[in-house]
Design an enzyme around this catalytic site. Structure first.
Site, PDB file in Angstrom:
ATOM      1  N   ASP A  49      39.795  55.684   8.602  1.00 44.99           N
ATOM      2  CA  ASP A  49      39.111  54.712   7.748  1.00 44.99           C
ATOM      3  C   ASP A  49      40.052  53.517   7.595  1.00 44.99           C
ATOM      4  O   ASP A  49      41.199  53.687   7.147  1.00 44.99           O
ATOM      5  CB  ASP A  49      38.824  55.379   6.390  1.00 44.99           C
ATOM      6  N   LEU A  69      37.070  46.508  15.681  1.00 43.44           N
ATOM      7  CA  LEU A  69      35.614  46.338  15.513  1.00 43.44           C
ATOM      8  C   LEU A  69      35.125  46.884  14.177  1.00 43.44           C
ATOM      9  O   LEU A  69      34.003  46.564  13.762  1.00 43.44           O
ATOM     10  CB  LEU A  69      34.865  47.115  16.613  1.00 43.44           C
ATOM     11  N   GLY A  71      33.872  47.890  10.615  1.00 44.47           N
ATOM     12  CA  GLY A  71      33.422  47.123   9.458  1.00 44.47           C
ATOM     13  C   GLY A  71      31.910  47.108   9.375  1.00 44.47           C
ATOM     14  O   GLY A  71      31.219  47.742  10.181  1.00 44.47           O
ATOM     15  N   SER A 109      32.686  36.637  14.414  1.00 39.70           N
ATOM     16  CA  SER A 109      31.236  36.474  14.562  1.00 39.70           C
ATOM     17  C   SER A 109      30.870  35.005  14.586  1.00 39.70           C
ATOM     18  O   SER A 109      31.534  34.161  13.975  1.00 39.70           O
ATOM     19  CB  SER A 109      30.540  37.152  13.383  1.00 39.70           C
ATOM     20  N   ASN A 110      29.733  34.741  15.243  1.00 38.63           N
ATOM     21  CA  ASN A 110      29.176  33.376  15.202  1.00 38.63           C
ATOM     22  C   ASN A 110      28.819  32.970  13.768  1.00 38.63           C
ATOM     23  O   ASN A 110      28.654  31.785  13.496  1.00 38.63           O
ATOM     24  CB  ASN A 110      27.960  33.293  16.119  1.00 38.63           C
ATOM     25  N   TYR A 134      29.304  38.169   4.737  1.00 39.77           N
ATOM     26  CA  TYR A 134      29.757  38.716   6.015  1.00 39.77           C
ATOM     27  C   TYR A 134      30.518  37.637   6.814  1.00 39.77           C
ATOM     28  O   TYR A 134      31.622  37.883   7.323  1.00 39.77           O
ATOM     29  CB  TYR A 134      28.541  39.225   6.789  1.00 39.77           C
ATOM     30  N   ARG A 172      16.023  32.670  19.290  1.00 33.18           N
ATOM     31  CA  ARG A 172      17.410  32.300  18.954  1.00 33.18           C
ATOM     32  C   ARG A 172      18.397  32.978  19.906  1.00 33.18           C
ATOM     33  O   ARG A 172      19.379  32.383  20.344  1.00 33.18           O
ATOM     34  CB  ARG A 172      17.719  32.690  17.506  1.00 33.18           C
TER      35      ARG A 172
END
Ligand SMILES: NC(=O)c1ccc[n+]([C@@H]2O[C@H](COP(=O)([O-])OP(=O)(O)OC[C@H]3O[C@@H](n4cnc5c(N)ncnc54)[C@H](O)[C@@H]3O)[C@@H](O)[C@H]2O)c1
Length: 267
Positions: A49, A69, A71, A109-110, A134, A172
């Site tokens: 964890d 990665l 999360g 992330s974008n 986020y 999109r």
């Protein structure tokens, strides 16, 4: 880079990397809070964890490169984002530093640039404009990566992943899609590239409608092969109405969540 740790290895991207990178390295250590299965002597599966620094210290032992990665991969309550994405990412960088890990590849992330308008292209040199708690957690991850590169000499790559799917699911994603094989190739390049200090890259396929400039891709030799345009007919018409924040901004539906803003004030 011969000994690789993947956090969040039981997830969608983790499982794809596991398959795609199997057999490439002396060790692939697969860590998650969920069960993961190791195949063969060059793989290890461990329960870890990322909110637990002791477990992370054990996970880092002997590792050259971490692919982080783990999360919450979408918008969530602060009570979930704070421990899993923010504290977990801090813990991961700190454990990497303490244990002599040389490189960390962070799944950003974008959504760090979500509130830029889709009429504008976005590069890696624009100020953050997160569209969610986020997205804020990913801005934090990119910042802690920069700090650990500058202050502690870690080699860090932040991958602003677009939409990781088997195939694009709406209009999109004709711009934001990253295919499984391009995702594997991006991570492989980030692991194997010769020494670099700090890089930010978009994790996106060679989409005809891509709106992100990705200069660091050439730096690590990443050449995506798939193009979302091949699926354009399948998703035609799957788009929010014009004027909806989900249609106006790079972050799509994340921009419309909990929205009480005024689009006219967003330049
Ligand atoms: N899938 C996408 O399109 C996309 C896009 C941009 C960024 N990302 C990022 O890529 C990463 C992987 O995404 P994914 O789609 O595979 O998500 P996923 O939910 O399928 O996988 C995430 C994994 O992390 C694990 N995890 C969660 N909290 C943890 C903790 N505290 N300690 C250890 N493990 C924990 C989960 O058990 C899960 O297996 C995430 O960081 C996500 O934000 C994904």
């Amino acid at each position: 880079m011969e000994r690789i740790l993947i956090t969040g290895a039981a997830g969608q991207i983790g499982r794809t990397l596991h398959r795609g990178l199997a057999g490439r390295y002396k060790l692939l250590r697969l860590a998650d809070i969920r069960p993961v299965t190791a195949n063969g002597p060059a793989e290890e599966a461990i329960e870890c964890d990322v909110t637990d620094p002791t477990a992370l210290a054990a996970a880092m032992r002997g590792v050259d490169c971490v692919v982080h990665l783990a999360g919450v991969p979408r918008e969530g309550p602060w009570e979930a984002i704070l421990p899993n994405n923010i504290i977990g990412t801090y813990n991961t960088f700190e454990a990497a530093r303490r244990n002599g890990v040389r490189r960390v590849i962070f799944a950003s992330s974008n959504h760090v640039i979500g509130y830029y308008r889709t009429t504008q292209r976005a590069g890696i040199d624009v100020l953050p404009r997160p569209d969610s708690r986020y997205g804020v957690s990913k801005v934090f991850g990119e910042a802690i990566g920069r700090l650990y590169a500058d202050k502690h000499g870690l080699s860090v790559a932040c991958l602003r992943i677009g939409s990781f799917r088997e195939r694009p699911e709406d209009e999109r994603q004709l711009a934001t899609w990253v295919s499984p094989r391009d995702m594997v190739e991006l991570v492989r390049c980030a692991i194997e590239a010769p020494e670099f200090h700090y890089l930010v890259l978009y994790g996106v396929s060679a989409n005809a409608r891509a709106r992100w400039d990705n200069p660091a891709a050439a730096r690590i030799g990443f050449v995506p092969r798939d193009n979302a345009e091949d699926y354009a007919n399948e998703v035609a018409g799957k788009a929010p109405p014009a004027g909806d924040p989900a249609a106006e901004f790079h972050g799509g539906s994340f921009c419309a969540l909990e929205w009480t803003g005024d689009a006219r004030r967003i330049d």
